[in-house]
Scaffold this active site. Structure first.
Site, mmCIF file in Angstrom:
data_model
loop_
_atom_site.group_PDB
_atom_site.id
_atom_site.type_symbol
_atom_site.label_atom_id
_atom_site.label_comp_id
_atom_site.label_asym_id
_atom_site.label_seq_id
_atom_site.Cartn_x
_atom_site.Cartn_y
_atom_site.Cartn_z
ATOM 1 C CB SER A 140 -0.895 -0.001 1.246
ATOM 2 O OG SER A 140 -1.492 1.262 1.459
ATOM 3 C CE1 TYR A 153 -3.811 -2.122 5.200
ATOM 4 C CE2 TYR A 153 -3.002 0.077 4.678
ATOM 5 C CZ TYR A 153 -3.525 -1.140 4.264
ATOM 6 O OH TYR A 153 -3.751 -1.381 2.938
#
Length: 249
Positions: A140, A153
């Site tokens: 990501s 995350y």
């Protein structure tokens, strides 16, 4: 250069969202492609729907965080080989540091980082046996651009990009390339409510030079490139697909 005929591919987290788009693209490029997810019924419904579109795709249901080896075995039962592994499994917990207990932090790292290591390790014997193995992680833009209140995350995806570099160095001598794809803001079904929020559109127009969300199918060419003979000398990179979001000041 982009023909995958005769290849066997597994896409973990391939039953929906970006994983599904990459799986469909691999199938169209000629690879026998197997999708993985935890919901067997949902996977089979997806497989049947794609069959109606002329795509032959297999399923390997199971929780990749629990038994990666069994999923690899399912995925390779038909051909006995594995040439391409795209690991697209990921979860998010948007609680900040004071709200997230260390046990919850560790759990997210287990799902988003440790599971990636486990599935890669389980697949290595088959990927090494391939004439041109491809291991691709889906990370990501959070790997290198942080937002407040998202520590687990961000840490997991940063670790995944680092793991990509480490395995690329370790495994290159086996003619196995290891790369990653870092998506930006994509209007998947998970993000549909955010993409439809007018309040976020002004943010998108300022932060993303293309002034829009990514369409899910726009992730597919990056996967095809990294999986194909065209990327035979590409190793250890994280390919960002974000409309320019992370390069704009």
């Amino acid at each position: 250069m982009f023909d995958l005929t005769g290849k066997t591919a597994l896409v973990t987290g391939g039953g929906r969202g970006l994983g599904l788009e990459m799986a469909k693209a691999l199938g169209r490029a000629g690879a026998w492609t197997v999708i993985n997810g935890r919901n067997k019924q949902s996977l089979e419904e997806t497989r049947d729907r794609l069959a109606g579109d002329g795509l032959a795709i297999g399923t390997a249901p199971g929780d990749i965080t629990q038994d990666a080896g069994a999923i690899i075995a399912q995925a390779t039962e038909r051909t006995g080989q594995l040439d391409i592994l795209i690991h697209a499994v990921g979860e998010r917990d948007r609680r900040g540091t004071e709200a997230m207990a260390p046990t919850d932090f560790a759990q997210l790292l287990n799902t988003d980082l440790t599971a990636a290591y486990a599935v890669a390790r389980a697949a290595l014997p088959l990927l090494k046996r391939s004439a041109a193995g491809r291991l691709i992680f889906v990370t990501s833009i959070a790997a290198f651009a942080a937002r407040a209140g998202d520590p687990a995350y961000t840490a997991a995806k940063g670790g995944l990009s680092a793991l990509t570099r480490s395995l690329a160095v370790e495994l290159g001598s086996d003619n196995l390339t290891v790369n990653a794809i870092a998506p930006g803001w994509f209007a998947t079904e998970t993000n549909a409510h955010l993409a439809a929020d007018p309040a976020l559109q002004s943010f998108v127009e300022v932060r993303i030079p293309l002034k829009r969300w990514g369409r899910p199918e726009e992730i597919a060419p990056a996967a095809i490139f990294l999986a194909s003979p065209a990327a035979s000398f590409v190793n250890g990179i994280t390919l960002t697909v974000d409309g320019g979001m992370t390069v704009q000041m």
